[in-house]
Design an enzyme around this catalytic site. Structure first.
Site, PDB file in Angstrom:
ATOM      1  N   HIS A  52       0.906  -1.151   0.132  1.00 25.10           N
ATOM      2  CA  HIS A  52      -0.116   0.115   0.114  1.00 25.10           C
ATOM      3  C   HIS A  52       0.831   1.234   0.081  1.00 25.10           C
ATOM      4  O   HIS A  52       0.491   2.605  -0.400  1.00 25.10           O
ATOM      5  CB  HIS A  52      -1.002   0.100   1.186  1.00 25.10           C
ATOM      6  N   TYR A 104      -0.421   5.155  25.746  1.00 25.91           N
ATOM      7  CA  TYR A 104      -0.930   3.814  25.367  1.00 25.91           C
ATOM      8  C   TYR A 104       0.256   3.091  24.840  1.00 25.91           C
ATOM      9  O   TYR A 104       1.117   3.556  24.212  1.00 25.91           O
ATOM     10  CB  TYR A 104      -1.898   3.966  24.094  1.00 25.91           C
ATOM     11  N   HIS A 112       5.850   7.017   6.230  1.00 22.72           N
ATOM     12  CA  HIS A 112       5.437   6.223   4.838  1.00 22.72           C
ATOM     13  C   HIS A 112       5.207   7.713   4.064  1.00 22.72           C
ATOM     14  O   HIS A 112       4.762   8.745   4.527  1.00 22.72           O
ATOM     15  CB  HIS A 112       4.328   5.294   5.052  1.00 22.72           C
ATOM     16  N   HIS A 123       4.120  11.030   5.761  1.00 15.85           N
ATOM     17  CA  HIS A 123       3.336  10.887   7.215  1.00 15.85           C
ATOM     18  C   HIS A 123       4.426  10.276   8.024  1.00 15.85           C
ATOM     19  O   HIS A 123       4.949   9.234   7.920  1.00 15.85           O
ATOM     20  CB  HIS A 123       2.016  10.222   6.803  1.00 15.85           C
ATOM     21  N   THR A 171      -5.837   7.705   7.198  1.00 20.29           N
ATOM     22  CA  THR A 171      -6.577   7.735   5.835  1.00 20.29           C
ATOM     23  C   THR A 171      -6.612   6.347   5.285  1.00 20.29           C
ATOM     24  O   THR A 171      -6.800   6.309   4.067  1.00 20.29           O
ATOM     25  CB  THR A 171      -5.560   8.690   5.067  1.00 20.29           C
ATOM     26  N   THR A 172      -6.221   5.322   5.993  1.00 22.29           N
ATOM     27  CA  THR A 172      -6.371   3.844   5.300  1.00 22.29           C
ATOM     28  C   THR A 172      -7.329   3.109   6.555  1.00 22.29           C
ATOM     29  O   THR A 172      -7.437   3.618   7.522  1.00 22.29           O
ATOM     30  CB  THR A 172      -5.159   3.244   5.396  1.00 22.29           C
ATOM     31  N   HIS A 174       2.620   8.721   0.429  1.00 20.42           N
ATOM     32  CA  HIS A 174       1.359   8.834  -0.531  1.00 20.42           C
ATOM     33  C   HIS A 174       1.913   9.347  -1.912  1.00 20.42           C
ATOM     34  O   HIS A 174       2.241  10.551  -1.816  1.00 20.42           O
ATOM     35  CB  HIS A 174       0.037   9.371   0.012  1.00 20.42           C
TER      36      HIS A 174
HETATM   37 ZN   LIG Z   1      -0.548   8.027   5.444  1.00 19.60          ZN
END
Ligand SMILES: [Zn+2]
Length: 303
Positions: free
Chosen positions: A86, A151, A118, A143, A230-231, A120
């Protein structure tokens, strides 16, 4: 954003619930993003990303700047970039101080540790940033995904509304002009030629810092709003920071993204999600923080 950690997470869920769950977070493609919500309900919900940001519609807000903790210290390990079908992504290693880079400040109430980086991108015919700035889509978007340190894992973080913070950097291709060299970014872009095949990975041979991926970016000038991954699973748990300044990428480096292939051997191109509705969300544009003078404070007290 993409979270390979979910693969393990869903693997476990699948083992636990063999009849209830028949999908994993990496079961999606960019050909039919409208169908993501069939398996991932958040994708059809509120507070989704990316969005269009227009300078005319943002709210200027005086904010303390973001603090970039150990961002400019070298990693204690070499970075390994992977083609996950992806995007291309690397896990952020710890720095020579034994901790990962983190961000805090701005609107963030907590400390957010960098987890992964990663990208896009588009295709030879189209630009591929996810966020649109002043009506323009740019060539590339990076990103840097951070987990709230309250957490312990990213899986836990995405189940909490204050779980994740992402820094987004837009890139614009430049054809001529002064030559520029961006260490860090150059290393990552060069690794792309080794990442054509799905599941392939490449270890960058130079030690880098996370901060070097930001080049000479003005780190104090950003837009911030509440949005989502966004995924899939599109969890609405992200405090976004989209930098106003757009970084250059050379016309020789951008095409390296276009030769990356997905799990079926097809060119992995245009891996950006369509724009989502802003709804009634506020987008803030960070203005330099000016502390109140004592006499101004006095006035406020009398009010
Ligand atoms: Zn992203």
């Amino acid at each position: 954003m993409h979270f390979p950690a979910f693969d393990d997470f869903y693997q476990r869920i699948l083992l636990l619930l063999p009849f209830a769950a028949n999908f994993r977070s990496n079961d999606f493609d960019y050909k039919s993003p409208a169908k993501w919500q069939d398996n991932f309900p958040h994708c059809g919900g509120s507070d989704q990303s990316p969005i269009a940001i227009s300078r005319r519609k943002v709210i200027p807000l005086s904010l303390p700047t973001l603090v970039f903790g150990v961002y400019d210290e070298y990693f204690d390990d070499l970075v390994t970039v992977t083609n996950n079908g992806h995007t291309v992504e690397f896990k952020v290693p710890t720095t020579i101080y034994g901790v990962r880079p983190y961000v805090t400040g701005g609107l963030l109430q907590d400390c957010y540790e960098a987890e992964a980086v990663h990208f896009h991108w588009g295709s030879p015919e189209s630009k591929g940033s996810e966020h649109v700035l002043n009506g323009r889509r740019f060539d590339l978007e990076m990103h840097i995904v951070h987990r709230n340190t309250k957490y312990l894992t990213l899986e836990e973080a995405v189940n909490n509304s204050d779980g994740v913070s992402v820094l987004a950097v837009l890139f614009k291709v430049v054809r001529a002009g002064p030559t520029f060299y961006q260490p860090g970014l150059h290393e990552i872009f060069s690794s792309l030629l080794h990442l054509g095949n799905f599941n392939s990975s490449h270890t960058v041979q130079e030690r880098i810092t996370l901060g070097s991926l930001l080049g000479n970016l003005d780190r104090g000038n950003f837009f911030t709003y509440k949005g989502s991954l966004t995924t899939p699973p599109c969890s609405p748990v992200v405090q976004w920071h989209v930098f106003s300044e757009v970084l250059p990428i050379s016309h020789q480096e951008l095409p390296k993204f276009w030769q990356v292939r997905d799990n079926l051997g097809r060119p992995l191109q245009k891996n950006f999600r369509p724009l989502q509705s802003q709804e009634n969300r506020l987008i803030f544009h960070r203005q330099p923080f000016v502390p109140l003078q004592p006499e101004q404070l006095q006035e406020l007290i009398w009010l």
